[in-house]
Design an enzyme around this catalytic site. Structure first.
Site, PDB file in Angstrom:
ATOM      1  N   CYS A  30       0.770  -1.170   0.000  1.00  0.00           N
ATOM      2  CA  CYS A  30       0.160   0.059   0.040  1.00  0.00           C
ATOM      3  C   CYS A  30       0.925   1.356   0.202  1.00  0.00           C
ATOM      4  O   CYS A  30       2.113   1.138   0.241  1.00  0.00           O
ATOM      5  CB  CYS A  30      -0.929   0.160   1.071  1.00  0.00           C
ATOM      6  SG  CYS A  30      -1.954  -1.281   1.327  1.00  0.00           S
ATOM      7  N   ARG A  78       3.098   0.124  -5.267  1.00  0.00           N
ATOM      8  CA  ARG A  78       3.057  -0.349  -4.070  1.00  0.00           C
ATOM      9  C   ARG A  78       1.775  -1.352  -4.014  1.00  0.00           C
ATOM     10  O   ARG A  78       1.830  -2.083  -2.707  1.00  0.00           O
ATOM     11  CB  ARG A  78       3.207   0.581  -2.956  1.00  0.00           C
ATOM     12  CG  ARG A  78       4.310   1.360  -3.058  1.00  0.00           C
ATOM     13  CD  ARG A  78       4.467   2.354  -1.913  1.00  0.00           C
ATOM     14  NE  ARG A  78       4.575   1.674  -0.471  1.00  0.00           N
ATOM     15  CZ  ARG A  78       5.333   1.516   0.186  1.00  0.00           C
ATOM     16  NH1 ARG A  78       6.772   1.706  -0.564  1.00  0.00           N
ATOM     17  NH2 ARG A  78       5.613   0.945   1.293  1.00  0.00           N
ATOM     18  N   TRP A 115      -3.079  -2.593  -1.549  1.00  0.00           N
ATOM     19  CA  TRP A 115      -2.716  -3.839  -1.992  1.00  0.00           C
ATOM     20  C   TRP A 115      -3.591  -4.767  -0.591  1.00  0.00           C
ATOM     21  O   TRP A 115      -2.724  -4.763   0.346  1.00  0.00           O
ATOM     22  CB  TRP A 115      -1.473  -4.188  -1.899  1.00  0.00           C
ATOM     23  CG  TRP A 115      -1.093  -5.637  -2.561  1.00  0.00           C
ATOM     24  CD1 TRP A 115      -1.012  -6.122  -3.741  1.00  0.00           C
ATOM     25  CD2 TRP A 115      -0.759  -6.706  -1.792  1.00  0.00           C
ATOM     26  NE1 TRP A 115      -0.687  -7.183  -3.770  1.00  0.00           N
ATOM     27  CE2 TRP A 115      -0.475  -7.775  -2.756  1.00  0.00           C
ATOM     28  CE3 TRP A 115      -0.664  -7.070  -0.593  1.00  0.00           C
ATOM     29  CZ2 TRP A 115      -0.064  -9.161  -2.360  1.00  0.00           C
ATOM     30  CZ3 TRP A 115      -0.183  -8.181  -0.053  1.00  0.00           C
ATOM     31  CH2 TRP A 115       0.099  -9.265  -0.926  1.00  0.00           C
ATOM     32  N   ASN A 137      -0.741   1.968   6.036  1.00  0.00           N
ATOM     33  CA  ASN A 137       0.068   1.161   5.209  1.00  0.00           C
ATOM     34  C   ASN A 137       0.720   0.224   6.248  1.00  0.00           C
ATOM     35  O   ASN A 137       1.359   0.429   7.173  1.00  0.00           O
ATOM     36  CB  ASN A 137       1.084   1.717   4.508  1.00  0.00           C
ATOM     37  CG  ASN A 137       2.368   0.959   3.823  1.00  0.00           C
ATOM     38  OD1 ASN A 137       1.670  -0.314   3.746  1.00  0.00           O
ATOM     39  ND2 ASN A 137       3.529   1.174   3.810  1.00  0.00           N
ATOM     40  N   GLY A 138       0.518  -1.144   6.267  1.00  0.00           N
ATOM     41  CA  GLY A 138       1.037  -2.060   7.164  1.00  0.00           C
ATOM     42  C   GLY A 138      -0.148  -2.996   7.716  1.00  0.00           C
ATOM     43  O   GLY A 138      -1.253  -3.102   7.031  1.00  0.00           O
ATOM     44  N   GLU A 140      15.362 -17.053 -12.784  1.00  0.00           N
ATOM     45  CA  GLU A 140      15.175 -15.700 -12.847  1.00  0.00           C
ATOM     46  C   GLU A 140      14.104 -15.574 -14.168  1.00  0.00           C
ATOM     47  O   GLU A 140      13.019 -15.076 -14.207  1.00  0.00           O
ATOM     48  CB  GLU A 140      16.285 -15.105 -12.929  1.00  0.00           C
ATOM     49  CG  GLU A 140      16.070 -13.519 -13.465  1.00  0.00           C
ATOM     50  CD  GLU A 140      15.313 -12.926 -12.398  1.00  0.00           C
ATOM     51  OE1 GLU A 140      14.732 -13.500 -11.371  1.00  0.00           O
ATOM     52  OE2 GLU A 140      14.810 -11.672 -12.460  1.00  0.00           O
ATOM     53  N   LYS A 152      10.381 -14.547 -14.013  1.00  0.00           N
ATOM     54  CA  LYS A 152       9.761 -13.289 -14.952  1.00  0.00           C
ATOM     55  C   LYS A 152       8.575 -13.671 -15.807  1.00  0.00           C
ATOM     56  O   LYS A 152       7.700 -12.945 -15.742  1.00  0.00           O
ATOM     57  CB  LYS A 152      10.811 -12.975 -15.691  1.00  0.00           C
ATOM     58  CG  LYS A 152      12.276 -11.982 -15.070  1.00  0.00           C
ATOM     59  CD  LYS A 152      11.915 -10.659 -14.587  1.00  0.00           C
ATOM     60  CE  LYS A 152      11.408 -10.834 -13.201  1.00  0.00           C
ATOM     61  NZ  LYS A 152      12.492 -10.500 -12.187  1.00  0.00           N
ATOM     62  N   GLU A 160       5.201 -14.317 -13.625  1.00  0.00           N
ATOM     63  CA  GLU A 160       4.790 -13.316 -12.742  1.00  0.00           C
ATOM     64  C   GLU A 160       4.423 -12.295 -13.764  1.00  0.00           C
ATOM     65  O   GLU A 160       3.198 -11.692 -13.228  1.00  0.00           O
ATOM     66  CB  GLU A 160       5.979 -12.552 -11.730  1.00  0.00           C
ATOM     67  CG  GLU A 160       6.769 -11.728 -12.464  1.00  0.00           C
ATOM     68  CD  GLU A 160       7.589 -10.970 -11.327  1.00  0.00           C
ATOM     69  OE1 GLU A 160       8.542 -10.933 -11.582  1.00  0.00           O
ATOM     70  OE2 GLU A 160       7.016 -10.435 -10.610  1.00  0.00           O
ATOM     71  N   HIS A 212      15.706 -36.724 -13.560  1.00  0.00           N
ATOM     72  CA  HIS A 212      15.357 -37.351 -12.074  1.00  0.00           C
ATOM     73  C   HIS A 212      13.867 -36.943 -11.956  1.00  0.00           C
ATOM     74  O   HIS A 212      13.393 -36.929 -10.867  1.00  0.00           O
ATOM     75  CB  HIS A 212      16.268 -36.692 -10.909  1.00  0.00           C
ATOM     76  CG  HIS A 212      17.618 -36.990 -11.100  1.00  0.00           C
ATOM     77  ND1 HIS A 212      18.219 -38.422 -11.144  1.00  0.00           N
ATOM     78  CD2 HIS A 212      18.811 -36.268 -11.631  1.00  0.00           C
ATOM     79  CE1 HIS A 212      19.426 -38.337 -11.201  1.00  0.00           C
ATOM     80  NE2 HIS A 212      19.882 -37.311 -11.416  1.00  0.00           N
ATOM     81  N   LYS A 238       4.955  -4.251  -5.770  1.00  0.00           N
ATOM     82  CA  LYS A 238       6.337  -3.880  -5.896  1.00  0.00           C
ATOM     83  C   LYS A 238       6.953  -4.240  -4.437  1.00  0.00           C
ATOM     84  O   LYS A 238       8.160  -4.829  -4.430  1.00  0.00           O
ATOM     85  CB  LYS A 238       6.654  -2.627  -6.327  1.00  0.00           C
ATOM     86  CG  LYS A 238       8.377  -2.342  -6.370  1.00  0.00           C
ATOM     87  CD  LYS A 238       8.654  -3.001  -7.796  1.00  0.00           C
ATOM     88  CE  LYS A 238      10.167  -2.761  -8.059  1.00  0.00           C
ATOM     89  NZ  LYS A 238      10.864  -3.758  -9.018  1.00  0.00           N
TER      90      LYS A 238
HETATM   91  C1  F6R Z   1      10.264 -10.637  -9.070  1.00  0.00           C
HETATM   92  C2  F6R Z   1      10.369  -9.572  -8.114  1.00  0.00           C
HETATM   93  C3  F6R Z   1      10.431  -9.818  -6.477  1.00  0.00           C
HETATM   94  C4  F6R Z   1      11.253  -9.206  -5.528  1.00  0.00           C
HETATM   95  C5  F6R Z   1      11.025  -9.775  -4.024  1.00  0.00           C
HETATM   96  C6  F6R Z   1      11.924  -9.024  -3.118  1.00  0.00           C
HETATM   97  O1  F6R Z   1      10.342  -9.857 -10.399  1.00  0.00           O
HETATM   98  O2  F6R Z   1      10.579  -8.399  -8.258  1.00  0.00           O
HETATM   99  O3  F6R Z   1      10.620 -11.416  -6.657  1.00  0.00           O
HETATM  100  O4  F6R Z   1      12.318  -9.498  -5.862  1.00  0.00           O
HETATM  101  O5  F6R Z   1       9.790  -9.384  -3.839  1.00  0.00           O
HETATM  102  O6  F6R Z   1      12.031  -7.867  -3.097  1.00  0.00           O
HETATM  103  P1  F6R Z   1      13.173  -6.767  -2.740  1.00  0.00           P
HETATM  104  O7  F6R Z   1      14.265  -7.219  -3.616  1.00  0.00           O
HETATM  105  O8  F6R Z   1      12.615  -5.369  -2.851  1.00  0.00           O
HETATM  106  O9  F6R Z   1      13.381  -7.314  -1.601  1.00  0.00           O
END
Ligand code: F6R
Length: 609
Positions: free
Chosen positions: A2, A27, A74, A99-100, A482, A486, A489, A505, A604
């Site tokens: 949020c 956020r 969120w 927020n929280g 990774e 990507k 998500e 395996h 994010k």
């Molecule tokens: C995926 C992504 C997330 C963050 C994870 C940790 O693209 O961005 O998996 O890497 O939420 O976030 P941070 O790096 O901000 O601790």
């Protein structure tokens, strides 16, 4: 997660609040709302959906006011509905954004119900609004009411509060979630992050845990957690407006992918400034690094994959043992702790709750020193760490991390070489070679970006699929992980990653003509092994999409598609190979028409468990 924003000014603050919420939308983006003081009433507009929808509604209702608060949500407690959207209002007198997570909200809710309060939402936030109201109507000032209420809350919060008959103040409080105060000229602001208010002011105060603030148009008063008056330093933010705008790009993710040569070269500049010397990681590193017996990396998601890559570097280059753990797992197990292992957290945002809690837990277990690899100055995790390496990626707004990841890799590589040098494992010649390899990295990354047209052509083939497999070995296995993350998500295609040798395996059973298999196959020591693994796939009808480098000597054949990245760049090759997997996910998502920058259900910065 949020995002919250608030303003007190001698002008209509609704445009400031809306603009701020748009910038905070990364956020959380399931609903948004603002509340302002308008004459003798609090007027509020809330909408499920994006800030733009709430903005339209506010315009239709000609919402105006000189004091106000806003929120982009969120959902945690309660579904995505308008009654659950913030701001929450108590008896038309008090409005709150939060927020929280309030951990004792159920207990407070029962207590408040007993006092005659009725609840309109399922949120934990509504208890804050009623609790503040309870003390306010009993005679406390707004500031004292927020103070008493917040001292009764457990959990994490950043809050902004206005009261109907207090047109000259805006009150805020912070515990466990980020909150800053922006200092304007005859106007002041609060925000979850500086991007929300940077068009109004760059002068900011970062609140500390337990701080409570009272903002008027002309000043700010702060109390610390012990209720003592607090003076906090004023910072001048260097966040540029251009870094927060899309410019010629269609999406922030696209922009951020293309910014990587610059982000990397800025981060490499930091390494060059200090060389591979302890000071690169802060003033105390010279005292701490010689004592360490190992490295314990804690992180989540993409940052965790940066940690997995670092393990190869730290053990190979420095000869130092390195464990890597998912922060949310580590924090809940009886972990073994060697106080002389350097706890190294990796976090783009510096706010991720699981990583922060894992760090606290590591300290409780006896770890003496922590290093934070982070992209956001003044965020919680670096502040709680003795050593810091700030990546210079600039603001990352797309939910899917891209430039933050590759710059984290630079910081971790520098750690490996620095440790190696201190332990006599890296000679002066090695050091010069590593520095040279780093200097060439932005150029190689630019070459990889030039592959975009070919990757786009592949994306159309992936767009119709339901599943994908990613394979890599050694240093490139984390890049396969990774790539799969990507893809899932942002395109919502189910994707898994395996070390290629593990295929036989179990996962080989999944392979058929409908399973595209992406292989990261640069010319490293494991290339011949990877080639054998690819034959296992091809023999089962699987279609191979291979990212090789110029030296891997692959040719296309039936069911085997190859894109060649530039020449092999040695141990930094994972950084270069991160680029094509990011671009593949981006173009597949475009082809499927998903919301690239704000994928469903995600946000994010993950400041909840
Ligand atoms: C995926 C992504 C997330 C963050 C994870 C940790 O693209 O961005 O998996 O890497 O939420 O976030 P941070 O790096 O901000 O601790």
């Amino acid at each position: 997660m949020c995002g919250i924003v608030g303003a007190i000014a001698a002008r209509n603050v609704v445009p400031v609040l809306v603009d701020g919420l748009k910038r905070l939308e990364y956020r959380g983006y399931d609903s948004a709302g603002v509340a302002v003081l308008a004459g003798d009433a609090i007027r509020r507009v809330r909408r499920v959906g994006r800030v733009a929808e709430m903005e339209n509604a506010a315009a239709e209702e000609s919402l105006q006011g000189q004091v106000g608060i806003g929120h982009t949500r969120w959902a945690t407690h309660g579904g995505v509905t308008e009654p659950n959207a913030h701001p929450h209002v108590s008896f038309g007198k008090i409005a709150v954004v939060h927020n929280g997570i309030i951990e004792n909200h159920e207990e407070q809710r029962e207590r408040l119900k007993g006092l005659g309060y009725a609840f309109e939402s399922q949120t934990d936030t509504e208890v804050i609004a009623h609790l503040v109201h309870h003390y306010y109507q009993a005679g406390d000032s707004l500031f004292d009411a927020v103070k008493r209420a917040s001292r009764e809350l457990t959990g994490a919060y950043a809050i902004g509060v206005i009261a109907v008959d207090r047109p000259d103040e805006l009150v805020c409080a912070r515990m466990g979630c980020p909150l800053l105060v922006g200092l304007g000229d005859g106007e002041n602001f609060i925000a979850s992050d500086v991007s929300a208010i940077v068009s109004a002011t760059r002068r900011v105060i970062f609140l500390e845990e337990g701080d409570i603030g009272r903002l008027t148009r002309d000043g700010v008063e702060l109390l610390d957690k012990d209720d003592q008056p607090a003076q906090r330093p004023v910072h001048v933010s260097d966040v540029s407006l251009a870094s927060l705008e899309l410019g010629p790009y269609s999406h922030f993710m696209q922009k951020e992918i293309h910014e990587q040569p610059k982000a990397l070269s800025d981060t490499i500049d930091a390494v060059q400034d200090y060389g591979f010397n302890p000071e690169l990681f802060g003033e105390r590193a010279g005292e701490v690094l010689p004592k360490l017996e190992g490295v314990k990396i804690l992180a989540c998601g993409t940052s965790y994959y940066a940690g997995l890559t670092a393990k190869y570097w730290i053990e190979t280059i420095a000869g130092v043992q390195c464990d890597v753990e998912i922060a949310s797992e580590y924090r809940y197990r009886s972990a073994w702790a060697n106080p002389n292992y350097l706890v190294t957290t990796i976090s783009q945002s510096g706010e991720t709750l699981d990583t922060m809690e894992a760090l606290k837990y590591a300290k409780e277990l006896g770890h003496r020193y922590a290093l934070s690899i982070c992209n956001v100055r003044e965020s919680a995790i670096p502040r709680a760490s003795e050593l810091v390496f700030f990546t210079r990626a600039g603001a990352e707004i797309g939910v899917a991390s891209t430039k933050a990841f590759t710059t984290q890799l630079v910081g971790l590589f520098a750690l490996a070489v620095t440790l190696g040098k201190m332990r006599g494992k890296v000679s002066a010649a090695d050091e010069a070679r590593y520095l040279d390899e780093l200097r060439h990295l932005p150029g190689s990354v630019q070459h990889a970006l030039n592959l975009e047209p070919q990757i786009k052509a592949w994306a159309d083939k992936f767009a119709a699929k339901d599943n994908a497999l990613f394979l890599g070995r050694g240093l490139h296995f984390p890049i396969a992980l990774e790539g799969a993350l990507k893809l899932k998500e942002i395109s919502y295609i189910h994707a898994e990653a395996y070390p290629a040798g593990e295929l036989k395996h179990g996962p080989l059973a999944l392979v058929d003509e409908d399973m595209p298999v992406v292989v990261i196959a640069p010319n490293d020591t494991l290339l011949e092994k990877v080639k054998s693994n690819m034959q296992e796939v091809r023999a089962r009808g699987g279609e191979l999409f291979v990212f090789a480098d110029l030296d891997s000597h692959f040719s296309e054949s039936d069911g085997v598609h190859v894109i060649r990245t530039p020449r092999h760049v040695g141990v930094l090759s994972p950084v270069v190979h991160a680029i094509p997997v990011q671009m593949l996910a981006y173009h597949v998502a475009l082809a499927r028409g998903t919301d690239v920058d704000k994928p469903r259900n995600l946000a994010k910065s993950v400041t909840v468990e």
